[in-house]
Design a protein around this motif. Sequence first.
Motif, PDB file in Angstrom:
ATOM      1  N   LEU A  63      -5.248  10.379   7.410  1.00 19.61           N
ATOM      2  CA  LEU A  63      -5.457   8.964   7.544  1.00 19.61           C
ATOM      3  C   LEU A  63      -4.142   8.148   7.240  1.00 19.61           C
ATOM      4  CD1 LEU A  63      -8.978   8.514   5.309  1.00 19.61           C
ATOM      5  CD2 LEU A  63      -9.022   9.282   7.576  1.00 19.61           C
ATOM      6  N   GLU A  71     -11.251   3.515   1.024  1.00 24.50           N
ATOM      7  CA  GLU A  71     -11.185   3.498  -0.560  1.00 24.50           C
ATOM      8  C   GLU A  71     -12.401   2.244  -1.047  1.00 24.50           C
ATOM      9  OE1 GLU A  71      -8.129   3.606  -4.259  1.00 24.50           O
ATOM     10  OE2 GLU A  71      -7.474   3.485  -2.309  1.00 24.50           O
ATOM     11  N   LEU A  85      -9.579  10.398  -3.853  1.00 27.20           N
ATOM     12  CA  LEU A  85      -8.957   9.306  -3.933  1.00 27.20           C
ATOM     13  C   LEU A  85      -7.688   9.320  -4.781  1.00 27.20           C
ATOM     14  CD1 LEU A  85     -12.206   6.761  -4.437  1.00 27.20           C
ATOM     15  CD2 LEU A  85     -10.932   7.526  -2.161  1.00 27.20           C
ATOM     16  N   ARG A  90      -2.590   4.579   6.445  1.00 33.38           N
ATOM     17  CA  ARG A  90      -2.656   3.701   5.073  1.00 33.38           C
ATOM     18  C   ARG A  90      -3.504   2.681   5.161  1.00 33.38           C
ATOM     19  NH1 ARG A  90       2.784   4.840   5.409  1.00 33.38           N
ATOM     20  NH2 ARG A  90       3.810   5.638   3.456  1.00 33.38           N
ATOM     21  N   GLU A 142      -6.421   2.824   7.133  1.00 29.65           N
ATOM     22  CA  GLU A 142      -7.677   3.569   7.011  1.00 29.65           C
ATOM     23  C   GLU A 142      -8.207   3.897   5.904  1.00 29.65           C
ATOM     24  OE1 GLU A 142      -7.507   5.588  11.612  1.00 29.65           O
ATOM     25  OE2 GLU A 142      -6.710   6.861   9.781  1.00 29.65           O
ATOM     26  N   TRP A 143      -6.979   4.321   4.706  1.00 34.59           N
ATOM     27  CA  TRP A 143      -7.436   4.745   3.499  1.00 34.59           C
ATOM     28  C   TRP A 143      -7.785   3.536   2.829  1.00 34.59           C
ATOM     29  CZ3 TRP A 143      -8.406   8.501   0.548  1.00 34.59           C
ATOM     30  CH2 TRP A 143      -7.857   9.837   1.039  1.00 34.59           C
ATOM     31  N   ARG A 156       1.007  -1.265   0.081  1.00 35.37           N
ATOM     32  CA  ARG A 156      -0.075  -0.284   0.114  1.00 35.37           C
ATOM     33  C   ARG A 156       0.926   1.217  -0.091  1.00 35.37           C
ATOM     34  NH1 ARG A 156      -2.876  -2.727   4.108  1.00 35.37           N
ATOM     35  NH2 ARG A 156      -2.463  -1.298   5.645  1.00 35.37           N
ATOM     36  N   VAL A 166     -13.212  13.827   0.089  1.00 33.25           N
ATOM     37  CA  VAL A 166     -12.194  12.754   0.088  1.00 33.25           C
ATOM     38  C   VAL A 166     -11.639  12.541  -1.472  1.00 33.25           C
ATOM     39  CG1 VAL A 166     -11.406  10.328   0.314  1.00 33.25           C
ATOM     40  CG2 VAL A 166     -13.224  11.464   1.917  1.00 33.25           C
ATOM     41  N   ARG A 196      -5.239  11.267  -2.463  1.00 31.02           N
ATOM     42  CA  ARG A 196      -5.262  10.879  -1.145  1.00 31.02           C
ATOM     43  C   ARG A 196      -5.252  11.917  -0.036  1.00 31.02           C
ATOM     44  NH1 ARG A 196      -3.629   4.797   0.342  1.00 31.02           N
ATOM     45  NH2 ARG A 196      -4.580   3.948  -1.468  1.00 31.02           N
TER      46      ARG A 196
END
Length: 239
Positions: A159, A168, A138, A161, A163-164, A118, A136, A141
Amino acid sequence: MKHLLVVDDEAQLLLAVRINLQARGYDVTVAADGAAGLAAAARRTPDLVVLDLGLPDMDGVRVIDGLRGWTTVPILVLSGRTDSWDKVEALDAGADDFVTKPFDMDELAARVRSLIRRSEPENTTGPVIAVGNHLVDLAARTVTRTAEAPADVPEAVRLTRTEWAVLEILLRHPGRLVSSKQLLAHVWGTEHEPEGSYLRFYLARLRQKLEPEPSNPRQLLTEPGMGYRFQPLETVGKT
């Protein structure tokens, strides 16, 4: 070859982790306390840090603070503490994920692979999606406040990684149920899926950061016994 830095004061555990990660093809540097870990990271920037919170010279959160002052390297926390507040504090300081001691080496290796994967740049595009009082993005990020947000809403939200990764997959499937199994496999990989309690933990953190009323979420929804759903703003409240 990816370079890992492991910081832990338990000599036997440090040796076992080093041997296991080296056997999986990683170049591993070890340190027995926080100061040595920070010095090792400064000498050679690692691709990932595995960090124990209970170090003899300083709390692991101080090490996270020291690293976050100059690098975004992924940080995987090891914790033998049972109080969830310690994990929350570490994540708020900038850690990306955690493993509770005692742990299985296969689980640790799976978390390491997932975080490294990630952290690698992707050539992705994505929309800007409204979640609560935030936008947000995407692709970039980033999470920023909307123009109409109340004054007490922060300008930007950080956030981790993990949480992302959770957010996502929900945002890319608006209005659709995403099963717990799908989320676990997407975030942590199919090699070793953690318990559903990890998802509950991260969804609670995302709601705390993004939902105006975290205890009464309107967009990041739980479907009991099935999974989770992102409800777009334009359909919230409609029948």
